[in-house]
Enzyme design. Structure first.
Site, PDB file in Angstrom:
ATOM      1  N   CYS A  19       0.774  -1.241   0.000  1.00 42.26           N
ATOM      2  CA  CYS A  19       0.000   0.000   0.000  1.00 42.26           C
ATOM      3  C   CYS A  19       0.802   1.286   0.000  1.00 42.26           C
ATOM      4  O   CYS A  19       1.976   1.306   0.321  1.00 42.26           O
ATOM      5  CB  CYS A  19      -0.925   0.103   1.208  1.00 42.26           C
ATOM      6  N   TRP A  92      -2.873  -2.709  -1.640  1.00 40.31           N
ATOM      7  CA  TRP A  92      -2.526  -3.945  -2.347  1.00 40.31           C
ATOM      8  C   TRP A  92      -2.714  -5.067  -1.333  1.00 40.31           C
ATOM      9  O   TRP A  92      -1.925  -5.209  -0.407  1.00 40.31           O
ATOM     10  CB  TRP A  92      -1.075  -3.893  -2.810  1.00 40.31           C
ATOM     11  N   ASN A 118       0.533   0.848   6.299  1.00 37.01           N
ATOM     12  CA  ASN A 118       1.245   0.050   5.304  1.00 37.01           C
ATOM     13  C   ASN A 118       2.092  -0.948   6.075  1.00 37.01           C
ATOM     14  O   ASN A 118       2.928  -0.539   6.878  1.00 37.01           O
ATOM     15  CB  ASN A 118       2.129   0.993   4.466  1.00 37.01           C
ATOM     16  N   GLY A 119       1.848  -2.254   5.865  1.00 39.04           N
ATOM     17  CA  GLY A 119       2.663  -3.247   6.562  1.00 39.04           C
ATOM     18  C   GLY A 119       1.802  -4.276   7.276  1.00 39.04           C
ATOM     19  O   GLY A 119       0.650  -4.504   6.899  1.00 39.04           O
ATOM     20  N   GLU A 484      14.441 -12.242 -18.033  1.00 36.66           N
ATOM     21  CA  GLU A 484      13.817 -10.927 -17.909  1.00 36.66           C
ATOM     22  C   GLU A 484      12.713 -10.744 -18.964  1.00 36.66           C
ATOM     23  O   GLU A 484      11.630 -10.230 -18.663  1.00 36.66           O
ATOM     24  CB  GLU A 484      14.894  -9.834 -18.034  1.00 36.66           C
ATOM     25  N   LYS A 488       8.717 -10.067 -18.225  1.00 36.95           N
ATOM     26  CA  LYS A 488       7.958  -8.930 -18.769  1.00 36.95           C
ATOM     27  C   LYS A 488       6.674  -9.421 -19.433  1.00 36.95           C
ATOM     28  O   LYS A 488       5.617  -8.834 -19.271  1.00 36.95           O
ATOM     29  CB  LYS A 488       8.783  -8.139 -19.803  1.00 36.95           C
ATOM     30  N   GLU A 491       4.134 -10.537 -16.643  1.00 36.91           N
ATOM     31  CA  GLU A 491       3.486  -9.523 -15.810  1.00 36.91           C
ATOM     32  C   GLU A 491       2.708  -8.497 -16.624  1.00 36.91           C
ATOM     33  O   GLU A 491       1.720  -7.955 -16.140  1.00 36.91           O
ATOM     34  CB  GLU A 491       4.470  -8.853 -14.851  1.00 36.91           C
ATOM     35  N   HIS A 507      16.988 -30.697 -22.224  1.00 41.89           N
ATOM     36  CA  HIS A 507      16.909 -31.458 -20.970  1.00 41.89           C
ATOM     37  C   HIS A 507      15.486 -31.493 -20.422  1.00 41.89           C
ATOM     38  O   HIS A 507      15.293 -31.811 -19.250  1.00 41.89           O
ATOM     39  CB  HIS A 507      17.886 -30.877 -19.942  1.00 41.89           C
ATOM     40  N   LYS A 603       4.395  -2.149  -7.264  1.00 37.43           N
ATOM     41  CA  LYS A 603       5.761  -1.814  -7.665  1.00 37.43           C
ATOM     42  C   LYS A 603       6.751  -2.026  -6.527  1.00 37.43           C
ATOM     43  O   LYS A 603       7.839  -2.551  -6.719  1.00 37.43           O
ATOM     44  CB  LYS A 603       5.832  -0.368  -8.140  1.00 37.43           C
TER      45      LYS A 603
HETATM   46  C1  AGP Z   1       9.680  -6.162 -12.393  1.00 36.47           C
HETATM   47  O1  AGP Z   1       9.072  -5.831 -13.566  1.00 36.47           O
HETATM   48  C2  AGP Z   1       8.874  -6.350 -11.235  1.00 36.47           C
HETATM   49  N1  AGP Z   1       7.697  -5.647 -11.169  1.00 36.47           N
HETATM   50  C3  AGP Z   1       9.544  -6.822  -9.966  1.00 36.47           C
HETATM   51  O2  AGP Z   1      10.059  -8.077 -10.277  1.00 36.47           O
HETATM   52  C4  AGP Z   1      10.647  -5.969  -9.330  1.00 36.47           C
HETATM   53  O3  AGP Z   1      11.779  -5.954 -10.133  1.00 36.47           O
HETATM   54  C5  AGP Z   1      10.964  -6.549  -7.944  1.00 36.47           C
HETATM   55  O4  AGP Z   1       9.822  -6.475  -7.135  1.00 36.47           O
HETATM   56  C6  AGP Z   1      12.121  -5.871  -7.271  1.00 36.47           C
HETATM   57  O5  AGP Z   1      11.855  -4.524  -7.022  1.00 36.47           O
HETATM   58  P1  AGP Z   1      13.005  -3.510  -6.631  1.00 36.47           P
HETATM   59  O6  AGP Z   1      13.954  -3.431  -7.760  1.00 36.47           O
HETATM   60  O7  AGP Z   1      12.299  -2.228  -6.344  1.00 36.47           O
HETATM   61  O8  AGP Z   1      13.667  -4.076  -5.401  1.00 36.47           O
END
Ligand code: AGP
Length: 608
Positions: A19, A92, A118-119, A484, A488, A491, A507, A603
């Protein structure tokens, strides 16, 4: 939508949350400021939102499941009080369904205190039983609600001394929390506490804005007071007083935040994510050329360390995997990349001869912070590689570098990733004493060339839109890029995607390749080229539809995304993420996904 004027109306289910939280006290329209702030904080969580305003002796609350825009629409239909004191929340959820009743703020029994949090309050069940035995009525299962009840109780005992009341409440709570509270007996004073998740106060002479993040108040002020962990705070218009539960008073100094409001706007792009992909023209050049603070000290610490760990999560972890190749190849230094959430296995090897390079865009990821706290307690040196200035990781690190990507709002990390790789590359180069083996300006031009392929990548995405699975393969340094790229696609487009070391296909995963299965082959012309090409032929022979990403065309590719010839493997690596980001973005667009705020994600992951 729930609009509460008194505590009796409130019945809602429990939740724990990541949050974004914000408050305002001072000369201004609290409602408008809090709602605008929540829009900026929405990247932290976006399943429900709410506001509480102090209206004379009463607290007015509006909250609902859904986005901040939906809250704004709903509030517009209500008769909200005009006041200079308020708090807000965007959520969230990690526990409990998403519903109006689960949204914050939460009120105390008599509606005298409202709290956003938050937490996680770990001992909330025990606290709730105690409070109930003292006559408090609970109408939700939320952990947050205990804070409201405790504050109400303590304020009734120590009304003239809210500091004492707040200290007592914070001492009672266990867990990880940042909260902001308003109270009908507190007038323009806001109470707040930080025990884990971030809390910063935007400062003006006539107002203060406590918040999870500086981005929420940049339009009002660029003076920020970053609160130390374990701070208790009383905030009034233009004044902030902070102390530890021990009673020790904390010195506070506003610092200037070097972020322009324009950096957090979409600037004509449909999505922040697309804008941030395009930003890489400038951000990569900046990350390759900007002054890098204590890089010499960092190089020295790494050189003299017996063990070097690279700790991160998600995309930042993929940058660490690339760094493992870069450090080994360029500087001859062995490093151990560690997923922050799996750090405990590695902790036994961490001691005062270790260096932990912690890589995080936000600098607030709970798993990363937990790992570095443990590592520090074992005597390791902590080097933070961060993007958000003033973040918890930056402040906790012995030394830190900023990757200079600028604020990243889209939940999917894009420009921060390439800037992390560029920064880690510079560290490796400093360790080896060599200059950058390519012209940074040429990289910026090459980014432009890749971005010119946007429409053809969008067409590929259109043709692939209905596939259920997608594979990305790469070898050597391109393997983390395959991971990576797959992340992408997952998500952003909600398509199952798997990143694989190209040599691993045979494998097991080859069994899943059938006629038409899309396979993205990362195959720039370097020492991995011929082996990856063989793997490409293997999938091709089983009917795969191959999307080749390379600086050299091959007839086996059904679609080809040409990377510019760079003459340096490391320059190519910096470009390679871009077509993957664009492919994921356009797949998401084709499939109608929520691009800037993918479902179920946030995020900044500030809980474990
Ligand atoms: C990446 O697109 C993600 N949304 C997520 O994996 C992110 O990289 C991860 O949560 C780490 O976040 P940070 O770099 O702020 O620590």
């Amino acid at each position: 939508m729930i609009q509460l004027k008194s505590r009796e109306d409130a019945v809602w289910l429990g939740s724990r949350s990541l949050c974004g939280i914000i408050g305002f006290t001072g000369n201004g329209d609290a409602l408008g400021i809090v709602l605008r702030g929540l829009k900026r904080l929405e990247y932290r969580g976006y399943d429900s939102a709410g506001v509480a305003l102090l209206a004379g002796e009463r607290i007015w609350v509006a909250k609902r499941a859904g986005s901040v825009d939906e809250l704004i629409r709903t509030v517009g239909e209500l008769n909200a009080p005009r006041t200079g004191v308020g708090i807000g929340h965007t959520r969230w959820a990690t526990h409990g369904g998403v519903s109006d009743r689960n949204a914050h703020p939460h009120l105390s029994c008599h509606g005298e205190v409202a709290v956003v949090h938050n937490g996680i309050i770990e001992n909330y069940e025990a606290l709730r039983s105690e409070l109930e035995s003292r006559g408090h009525t609970f109408t939700s299962d939320t952990d947050t609600e205990v804070i409201a009840h405790l504050l109400e109780e303590e304020l009734s005992k120590h009304g003239s001394d809210p500091k004492e009341a707040l200290t007592r409440v914070v001492t009672t709570l266990k867990g990880s929390f940042a909260f902001i509270a308003i109270g009908s007996a507190l007038g323009s004073r806001i109470l707040a506490a930080r025990h884990g998740p971030p809390l910063v106060v935007g400062y003006r002479r006539d107002a203060c804005i406590p918040s999870s993040d500086v981005l929420s108040f940049l339009e009002l002020t660029d003076d920020a007071i970053f609160l130390e962990n374990e701070s208790c705070v009383v905030i009034g218009p233009g004044n902030v007083e902070a102390w530890l539960v021990s009673g020790e008073r904390l010195e506070l100094k506003p610092v200037k935040v070097a972020i322009e409001v324009a950096d957090i706007e979409k600037r004509g792009y449909v999505h922040h994510t697309l804008k941030e992909i395009h930003d890489q023209r400038a951000t990569l050049l900046r990350s390759l050329t900007a002054e890098l603070g204590p890089i010499d000290e960092i190089a020295k610490a790494i050189r003299s360390a017996k063990k070097v760990f690279l700790v991160a999560a998600g995309t930042s972890y993929h940058a660490c995997l690339i760094a493992k190749y870069v450090f080994a190849e360029i500087a001859g230094i062995d490093t151990t990349p560690v997923l922050a959430s799996e750090y405990s296995l590695h902790s036994r090897w961490v001691d005062n001869s270790s260096v932990v390079l912690a890589v995080s865009q936000s600098g607030e990821t709970a798993d990363v912070l937990d790992a570095v706290r443990d590592a520090k307690s074992r005597g390791a040196s902590i080097i933070g590689i961060v993007n958000m200035p003033g973040s918890s990781l930056e402040r906790f690190s012995d030394l830190h570098l900023n990757v200079s990507a600028g604020p990243e709002i889209g939940v999917a990390a894009t420009k921060s990733f390439t800037s992390q790789v560029a920064t880690l590359l510079r560290v490796a180069l400093r360790l080896s004493g060599s200059p950058i083996p390519f012209d940074p300006q040429r990289v910026a031009e090459a980014v432009e060339e890749v971005l010119e392929l946007e429409q053809s990548i969008a067409e590929i995405a259109r043709e692939l839109r209905d596939f259920k699975d997608l594979y990305v393969i790469g070898r050597g340094i391109h393997y983390p890029l395959a991971l990576e790229g797959a992340l992408k696609v997952k998500e952003l487009a909600y398509v199952h995607a798997e990143g694989l070391a190209a040599g691993e296909l045979k494998h097991g995963t080859l069994a899943l390749i059938e006629k038409g299965t899309p396979v993205v082959v990362l195959n720039p012309h370097d020492e991995t080229y011929h082996d990856t090409l063989s793997n490409c032929m293997e999938v091709k022979a089983r009917g795969a539809r191959v999307i080749g990403i390379s600086d050299e065309h091959h007839r086996s590719y059904d679609y080809f995304i040409r990377l510019p010839r760079m003459g340096s493997k490391y320059a190519t690596v910096l470009l390679e993420a871009l077509p993957l980001q664009l492919l994921a973005y356009y797949l998401a667009l084709e499939r109608g996904a929520e691009i800037d705020r993918p479902k179920n994600l946030a995020k900044s992951v500030t809980v474990k």
